[in-house]
Design a protein around this motif. Structure first.
Motif, PDB file in Angstrom:
ATOM      1  N   THR A  39       0.841  -1.196   0.000  1.00 53.97           N
ATOM      2  CA  THR A  39       0.000   0.000   0.000  1.00 53.97           C
ATOM      3  C   THR A  39       0.875   1.245   0.000  1.00 53.97           C
ATOM      4  OG1 THR A  39      -0.144   0.075   2.413  1.00 53.97           O
ATOM      5  CG2 THR A  39      -1.853  -1.169   1.251  1.00 53.97           C
ATOM      6  N   THR A  41      -0.123   4.107   1.724  1.00 53.24           N
ATOM      7  CA  THR A  41      -0.779   4.932   2.731  1.00 53.24           C
ATOM      8  C   THR A  41       0.119   6.096   3.137  1.00 53.24           C
ATOM      9  OG1 THR A  41      -1.938   2.987   3.568  1.00 53.24           O
ATOM     10  CG2 THR A  41      -1.892   4.929   4.985  1.00 53.24           C
ATOM     11  N   ASN A  73      -5.002   2.760  -3.499  1.00 58.72           N
ATOM     12  CA  ASN A  73      -4.431   1.429  -3.292  1.00 58.72           C
ATOM     13  C   ASN A  73      -5.306   0.307  -3.829  1.00 58.72           C
ATOM     14  OD1 ASN A  73      -2.055   2.211  -1.752  1.00 58.72           O
ATOM     15  ND2 ASN A  73      -3.481   2.797  -0.138  1.00 58.72           N
ATOM     16  N   HIS A  74      -6.611   0.487  -3.733  1.00 63.99           N
ATOM     17  CA  HIS A  74      -7.543  -0.565  -4.141  1.00 63.99           C
ATOM     18  C   HIS A  74      -8.686   0.055  -4.937  1.00 63.99           C
ATOM     19  CE1 HIS A  74      -5.930  -1.659  -0.064  1.00 63.99           C
ATOM     20  NE2 HIS A  74      -5.499  -2.687  -0.777  1.00 63.99           N
ATOM     21  N   THR A 101      -5.455  -3.884  -7.523  1.00 61.09           N
ATOM     22  CA  THR A 101      -4.554  -3.444  -6.467  1.00 61.09           C
ATOM     23  C   THR A 101      -3.455  -2.584  -7.074  1.00 61.09           C
ATOM     24  OG1 THR A 101      -3.214  -5.464  -6.696  1.00 61.09           O
ATOM     25  CG2 THR A 101      -4.925  -5.429  -4.978  1.00 61.09           C
ATOM     26  N   ASN A 265     -10.357   2.254  -2.533  1.00 58.83           N
ATOM     27  CA  ASN A 265      -9.885   1.882  -1.196  1.00 58.83           C
ATOM     28  C   ASN A 265     -10.953   1.186  -0.359  1.00 58.83           C
ATOM     29  OD1 ASN A 265      -7.369   2.953  -1.855  1.00 58.83           O
ATOM     30  ND2 ASN A 265      -7.953   4.999  -1.150  1.00 58.83           N
TER      31      ASN A 265
END
Length: 271
Positions: A39, A41, A73-74, A101, A265
């Motif tokens: 990720t 983040t 990220n998603h 992803t 996400n």
């Protein structure tokens, strides 16, 4: 009569079991997809990242991303559209859902028509395609190096739906072609793929062109077209996509998708 009813009941039960197993398998694969991804983040887009990039690429990021946009990220989305199982056959209606992803390359796509279901994926560095007739009888399966490359190309091209994934990294770079075109290059697990990317005056990606295997042996020109850009969660992305094979006989469109739902996400299966 009783025998006929018994056979029908058995077929319905078998079909229900197959559908239940397919749903369980999909849930497990999506869980594995999200669990296996790194990720980003705490990372945010800044215009300072654009210094030195080709002019059309800078124009693109300034158009689709706002200063301070968190990295994505998603992704999960649902689409409708039309599809051809063979370039010589007619169109059939299709609906699908897809999970992505980033920055670790990965996706799972499930497409469903009245006659077949298809599952296309890039998972744990490997690409694959499976097609089943009426969700029961497997009629096509593809794995191996050509599918690894093809599915990685699909993931990279469809990153237009999550554009922070197209920002430069140690594995991703952009180079100049002309005022409206740039070359995109991405390397993963010693596999390198490239696109020639065309942009319109607004800075939107309109065409992505590459060489891609059509099947396992024939390397052909593949074109992705994007249109109907809309702002979703503050990010400007295309909501229509078209897949085209550019062959000696001309351009052959085989997939036309329109995104109906897109969420960022939320690393979980649609319910």
């Amino acid at each position: 009569m009783k025998r006929t009813v018994s056979i029908l009941v058995s077929l319905i039960a078998a079909f229900s079991l197959v559908k239940a197993w397919a749903a369980y398998q999909l849930k497990s694969e999506v869980k594995r997809l999200f669990a296996g991804s790194e990720t980003t983040t705490g990372k945010y887009f800044s215009h300072a990242q654009l210094v030195g990039l080709p002019a059309p690429v800078q124009r693109y990021f300034k158009h689709v991303l706002k200063e301070g946009q968190p990295y994505i990220n998603h992704v999960r989305l649902r689409h409708v559209g039309q599809f051809k199982t063979d370039l010589k056959k007619g169109w059939v209606d299709i609906k699908g859902e897809q999970y992505f992803t980033a920055p670790t390359p990965g996706f799972i796509w499930i497409g469903t028509t009245a006659f077949f279901t298809a599952r296309d994926m890039f998972l744990n560095g490997q690409g694959s395609l499976k097609v089943k007739l009426f969700s029961l009888l497997q009629v096509a399966e593809g794995t191996g190096p050509t599918y690894d490359e093809g599915e990685l190309l699909r993931w990279l091209g469809e990153s237009a739906w999550f554009p922070t994934n197209l920002l430069p990294t140690k594995n991703l770079s952009w180079s100049h072609i002309d005022e409206n075109t740039a070359r995109l290059r991405f390397t993963y697990n010693q596999l390198t793929v490239t696109y020639n990317v065309s942009f319109n005056a607004l800075g939107e990606i309109t065409v992505m062109e590459t060489k891609r295997y059509m099947g396992e042996k024939s390397l052909e020109t593949w074109v992705g077209r994007f249109s109907d850009y809309q702002e979703i969660y503050g990010v400007v992305v295309p909501t229509k996509a078209e897949g085209i094979w550019r062959l000696p006989s001309g351009d052959h469109s085989y997939a036309k998708f329109q995104v109906k739902v897109m969420e960022y996400n939320k690393p979980e299966l649609f319910r």
